[in-house]
Design an enzyme around this catalytic site. Structure first.
Site, PDB file in Angstrom:
ATOM      1  N   GLU A   1       9.586   7.533 -17.432  1.00 50.34           N
ATOM      2  CA  GLU A   1       8.218   8.017 -17.671  1.00 50.34           C
ATOM      3  C   GLU A   1       7.710   7.606 -19.047  1.00 50.34           C
ATOM      4  O   GLU A   1       6.543   7.264 -19.227  1.00 50.34           O
ATOM      5  CB  GLU A   1       8.165   9.545 -17.525  1.00 50.34           C
ATOM      6  CG  GLU A   1       8.428  10.010 -16.094  1.00 50.34           C
ATOM      7  CD  GLU A   1       8.631  11.513 -16.041  1.00 50.34           C
ATOM      8  OE1 GLU A   1       7.683  12.218 -15.704  1.00 50.34           O
ATOM      9  OE2 GLU A   1       9.734  11.994 -16.355  1.00 50.34           O
TER      10      GLU A   1
ATOM     11  N   SER B   1      15.083  20.495 -17.132  1.00 49.48           N
ATOM     12  CA  SER B   1      13.881  21.286 -17.433  1.00 49.48           C
ATOM     13  C   SER B   1      14.304  22.533 -18.201  1.00 49.48           C
ATOM     14  O   SER B   1      15.381  23.081 -17.969  1.00 49.48           O
ATOM     15  CB  SER B   1      13.202  21.677 -16.124  1.00 49.48           C
ATOM     16  OG  SER B   1      12.442  22.855 -16.304  1.00 49.48           O
TER      17      SER B   1
ATOM     18  N   HIS C   1       0.833  -1.215   0.000  1.00 48.36           N
ATOM     19  CA  HIS C   1       0.000   0.000   0.000  1.00 48.36           C
ATOM     20  C   HIS C   1       0.864   1.260   0.000  1.00 48.36           C
ATOM     21  O   HIS C   1       0.427   2.314   0.462  1.00 48.36           O
ATOM     22  CB  HIS C   1      -0.940   0.060   1.213  1.00 48.36           C
ATOM     23  CG  HIS C   1      -1.687  -1.205   1.472  1.00 48.36           C
ATOM     24  ND1 HIS C   1      -2.985  -1.406   1.064  1.00 48.36           N
ATOM     25  CD2 HIS C   1      -1.303  -2.349   2.085  1.00 48.36           C
ATOM     26  CE1 HIS C   1      -3.376  -2.612   1.425  1.00 48.36           C
ATOM     27  NE2 HIS C   1      -2.377  -3.215   2.038  1.00 48.36           N
TER      28      HIS C   1
ATOM     29  N   LYS D   1      16.501  20.698 -12.303  1.00 44.00           N
ATOM     30  CA  LYS D   1      15.753  19.443 -12.503  1.00 44.00           C
ATOM     31  C   LYS D   1      16.571  18.342 -13.165  1.00 44.00           C
ATOM     32  O   LYS D   1      17.365  18.576 -14.051  1.00 44.00           O
ATOM     33  CB  LYS D   1      14.506  19.701 -13.362  1.00 44.00           C
ATOM     34  CG  LYS D   1      13.420  20.502 -12.685  1.00 44.00           C
ATOM     35  CD  LYS D   1      12.916  19.890 -11.392  1.00 44.00           C
ATOM     36  CE  LYS D   1      12.013  18.700 -11.587  1.00 44.00           C
ATOM     37  NZ  LYS D   1      10.699  19.047 -12.125  1.00 44.00           N
TER      38      LYS D   1
END
Ligand code: ARG
Length: 487
Positions: free
Chosen positions: A301, A288, A167, A294
């Site tokens: 992804e 970024s 969980h 970043k």
């Protein structure tokens, strides 16, 4: 060469113009833009078909020689010229007709006999099966590469103690390698699922013709043996109507994509500042355009994102089939778009995953920093109490009360409690005895716990070492095979 506006060589019954007379119709009906990648399989099928025709006396030995030689020439022309091969003519619609037309140009009447007892319907069903078999082999090789990357990471970082999560809440301590072996188990199942398709789909559709078979004495066992594809399919209608082989393959690819996506998600979380469990190699992150600090895990992804493309292919194929009357329908031409697209995505994603895994490191200092939080050893304490004769349900109650007591006293760890505390909690749980022993602390603390798991397949040290040993010998076996296999 056929002129662009000449009638299609197989359309003699039609009147009132043909699809080339309308630009959109010509573009609409063609599949040559994507099915040309079947050319090797199409030629292999044609050679087997021609040999069979010769063996039953439907063509002469000279015809066969001319056909085989012509097809070999065409194959090597396409091998070298690829998309620039002049035989790719959109007015001929697809790979089958382009190759046949080029053969007729080279061999005349011999080439005009090749299609005896055959339709594009059984031809394309065979080509696709042969292509899938090769594609599945290529996929198998990609899995092997991924396995090696996981094994080398496990050898480097596998013994680091880390929390596990259910969980996404802290559960029990494990070693990093325990989790890496979990991914290997899942990808191993994916590889086996792909390999198992061979037994289901190895049947030869050639000789089914367009739908009903043929009145000519075709020897379907002959082509099946020549192509090494098991026995002939038992029903000519089903053989030309079914796209099960493609569906099975894309389902198997969807399972790979789903597993890759799940792994990618896990590592995206681990790479976040909040977790900081792993560091990804700079080649697999990007910056970024606005935020200078970043380092985004874009490759992971995209692996996660492209899973949607593969599911899309599966749903497209299922939907394509669901309304088709039983036989060939042109809708089925679309199958190849989805099968090829799904295959290409999964091959790329597996390759990318292998590269990411090979270059990622687990951050031991960061992971162990937080190990004392979350009472990871609570289950281990309950199991300790079981060894002292406490029924498990009572032990669960006692340890639950111990966690609550730590919270009340502001203590982070169960090992901060004393023997008296545990014994008092046991009495409150109506256990008649004093389960605390001097050895209790051996069962507490993540490092102690991971060393104590003993059930087979466990995610602690003993389970990891056993699984790793099996994977090392399997991947070393692959190395040995690669060195001795000339292909
Ligand atoms: N390019 C077609 C396909 O992929 C070949 C079959 C065409 N058959 C026909 N009867 N028009 O499905």
């Amino acid at each position: 060469m056929t002129q662009p506006n000449a009638p299609k060589p197989w359309e003699h019954a039609k009147s009132g113009g043909d699809s080339q007379a309308d630009d959109l119709a010509a573009r609409f009906v063609e599949s040559i833009s994507y099915d040309r990648r079947l050319y090797r399989h199409d030629i292999a099928g044609s050679v087997a078909h021609a040999r069979m025709l010769e063996s039953v006396g439907l063509i002469s030995a000279d015809d066969l020689t001319a056909i085989e030689q012509g097809l070999r020439e065409i194959e090597s022309e396409i091998d070298t010229q690829g998309d620039a091969w002049p035989g790719w003519r959109v007015e001929l619609e697809d790979v089958h007709m382009c190759i046949e037309a080029a053969l007729v140009e080279k061999t005349g009447d011999a080439g005009r006999k090749l299609h005896t007892g055959r339709s594009r319907n059984d031809q394309v069903a065979l080509d696709l099966k042969l292509w899938i078999e090769d594609a599945a082999g290529q996929l198998g090789g990609m899995f092997d590469k991924l396995f090696k990357s996981f094994v080398s990471l496990a050898q480097r970082d596998g013994r680091i103690v880390m929390p596990s999560y259910t969980h996404l809440q802290r559960a029990q301590p494990i070693v990093v390698g325990g989790e890496l072996m979990a991914w290997l188990s899942a990808f191993d199942r994916c590889q086996r699922r792909v390999a198992a398709l061979r037994t289901v789909n190895r049947r030869n559709p050639l000789g089914s013709g367009a739908i009903a078979g043929s009145a000519l004495p075709l020897d379907r066992d002959h082509t099946a043996a020549a192509l090494n594809v098991g026995s002939p399919t038992p029903n000519s209608i089903d053989a030309t109507a079914s796209r099960d082989a493609g569906l099975d393959y894309v389902y198997a690819l969807s399972m790979v994509a789903m597993t890759l996506s799940r792994w990618a998600e896990q590592w995206i979380i681990y790479a976040s500042t909040e977790f900081g469990f792993i560091t990804l190699d700079g080649r697999y992150t990007t910056g970024s355009s606005m935020m200078p600090q970043k380092q985004n895990p874009d490759m992971l992804e995209l692996i996660r994102g492209r899973c949607g493309n593969v599911y899309g292919s599966l749903v497209a194929l299922l939907t394509m089939c669901k309304g088709l009357p039983i036989a060939y329908n042109r809708d089925m031409q679309e199958d190849k778009r989805h099968i090829f697209a799904a295959h290409d995505v999964v091959i790329d994603c597996l390759d990318m995953a292998a590269r990411i895994v090979a270059t990622t490191s687990f951050n031991e200092a960061r992971i162990s920093d937080g190990l004392d939080r979350g009472f990871l050893d609570a289950t281990s304490l309950a199991e300790y109490l079981v060894t002292k004769g406490v029924p498990f349900r009572t032990a669960h109650q006692i340890v639950g009360a111990a966690v609550r007591l730590c919270g009340e006293r502001g203590l982070d760890k169960l090992s901060d409690l004393s023997a008296a505390d545990v014994n008092a909690l046991s009495r409150q749980a109506a256990f008649d005895g004093e389960p605390w022993g001097d050895d209790m602390h051996d069962h507490l603390g993540p490092a102690g716990v991971v060393a104590r798991y003993q059930s087979s397949g466990n995610a602690g040290l003993s389970g990891f070492e056993a699984q790793l040993a099996a994977w090392v010998s399997r991947t070393e076996g692959q190395d040995a095979k690669e060195q001795t296999d000339p292909s």
